[in-house]
Motif scaffolding. Structure first.
Motif, short mmCIF file in Angstrom:
data_model
loop_
_atom_site.label_atom_id
_atom_site.label_comp_id
_atom_site.label_asym_id
_atom_site.label_seq_id
_atom_site.Cartn_x
_atom_site.Cartn_y
_atom_site.Cartn_z
N PHE A 143 24.71 46.59 32.84
CA PHE A 143 23.95 45.42 32.38
C PHE A 143 23.09 45.92 31.47
O PHE A 143 21.86 46.81 31.76
N PHE A 144 22.85 45.28 30.33
CA PHE A 144 21.65 45.39 29.22
C PHE A 144 21.48 44.10 28.48
O PHE A 144 22.30 43.40 28.22
N ALA A 145 20.19 43.59 28.64
CA ALA A 145 19.77 42.55 27.90
C ALA A 145 19.21 42.75 26.64
O ALA A 145 18.12 43.68 26.95
N TYR A 146 19.14 42.15 25.78
CA TYR A 146 18.43 42.15 24.33
C TYR A 146 17.72 40.74 24.15
O TYR A 146 18.35 39.73 23.97
N PHE A 147 16.48 41.05 23.93
CA PHE A 147 15.66 39.83 23.48
C PHE A 147 14.37 40.48 22.62
O PHE A 147 14.26 41.55 22.77
N ASP A 148 13.56 39.66 22.27
CA ASP A 148 12.09 40.12 21.52
C ASP A 148 11.32 40.03 22.57
O ASP A 148 10.55 39.24 23.07
N PRO A 149 11.11 41.50 23.02
CA PRO A 149 9.90 41.80 24.12
C PRO A 149 8.52 41.33 23.65
O PRO A 149 7.66 41.04 24.56
N HIS A 150 8.35 41.47 22.41
CA HIS A 150 6.94 41.13 22.05
C HIS A 150 6.60 39.78 22.08
O HIS A 150 5.42 39.32 22.54
N ALA A 151 7.42 38.76 21.73
CA ALA A 151 7.41 37.48 22.16
C ALA A 151 7.03 37.08 23.59
O ALA A 151 6.25 36.55 23.84
N LEU A 152 8.00 37.56 24.30
CA LEU A 152 8.14 37.33 25.58
C LEU A 152 6.61 37.90 26.34
O LEU A 152 6.22 37.12 26.98
N GLY A 153 6.23 39.01 25.62
CA GLY A 153 4.93 39.68 26.41
C GLY A 153 3.48 38.47 25.87
O GLY A 153 2.67 38.61 26.66
N GLN A 154 3.52 38.10 24.79
CA GLN A 154 2.69 37.14 23.99
C GLN A 154 2.83 35.86 25.13
O GLN A 154 1.48 35.15 25.50
N GLU A 155 3.80 35.45 25.53
CA GLU A 155 3.97 34.28 26.58
C GLU A 155 3.53 34.43 27.71
O GLU A 155 2.97 33.52 28.26
N LEU A 156 3.92 35.35 28.29
CA LEU A 156 3.70 35.95 29.64
C LEU A 156 2.26 36.05 29.66
O LEU A 156 1.46 35.67 30.77
N SER A 157 1.51 36.71 28.76
CA SER A 157 0.13 37.03 29.01
C SER A 157 -0.73 35.78 28.48
O SER A 157 -1.88 35.69 28.93
N HIS A 158 -0.41 35.17 27.27
CA HIS A 158 -1.23 34.12 26.79
C HIS A 158 -0.73 33.02 26.55
O HIS A 158 -1.41 31.97 26.31
#
Length: 141
Positions: free
Chosen positions: A112-127
């Motif tokens: 199983f491997f998921a592809y997404f924009d980790p930078h955008a998700l990180g911004q949303e999770l933290s800020h």
């Protein structure tokens, strides 16, 4: 066989997201499965690795719901195009989208491997500051 494998995964993920049923999803993975995503520096191995991967997924988000726009099943491979909406542990709204590739060996997931924009998700999770895709006013059933 149609979309049987794709639907089994989607149903198990839905149960995890809605009720926290981790073992139903983990049971789909083989003893030597490889599980990861573009944001993870490591590959999780086997059912224990799958358990840890999905526990961390559920633990990162408070409420979470994935919606699948496109499911493709060809032989032993499944591609799922999805959008996930929910809340981060800090209460910020989160919405991100991507594609998951699932490889099956018989009736078990071997990769199983998921592809997404980790930078955008990180911004949303933290800020809670990343641009989000348009989110409908109501969540689809």
């Amino acid at each position: 066989m149609g979309m049987e494998r794709a639907q089994r995964f989607v149903d198990a993920l839905t149960r995890l997201e809605e009720s926290g049923d981790l073992e139903g999803l983990v049971s789909l993975f083989s003893d030597d499965a490889q599980v990861s995503n573009v944001a993870s520096p490591r590959v999780f191995s086997g059912q224990d690795g799958a358990r840890q991967f999905w526990k961390e997924y559920k633990g990162t988000l408070g409420q979470v719901k994935s919606t699948f726009r496109n499911m493709i099943e060809a032989g032993d491979r499944v591609a799922l195009e999805w959008e996930t909406q929910g809340t981060a542990r800090n209460g910020a709204a989160v919405a991100y989208e991507g594609v998951s590739i699932i490889e099956w060996d018989g009736d078990r997931i071997s990769r199983f491997f998921a592809y997404f924009d980790p930078h955008a998700l990180g911004q949303e999770l933290s800020h809670g500051t990343a641009q989000r895709s348009e989110v409908p006013a109501t969540t689809p059933a």
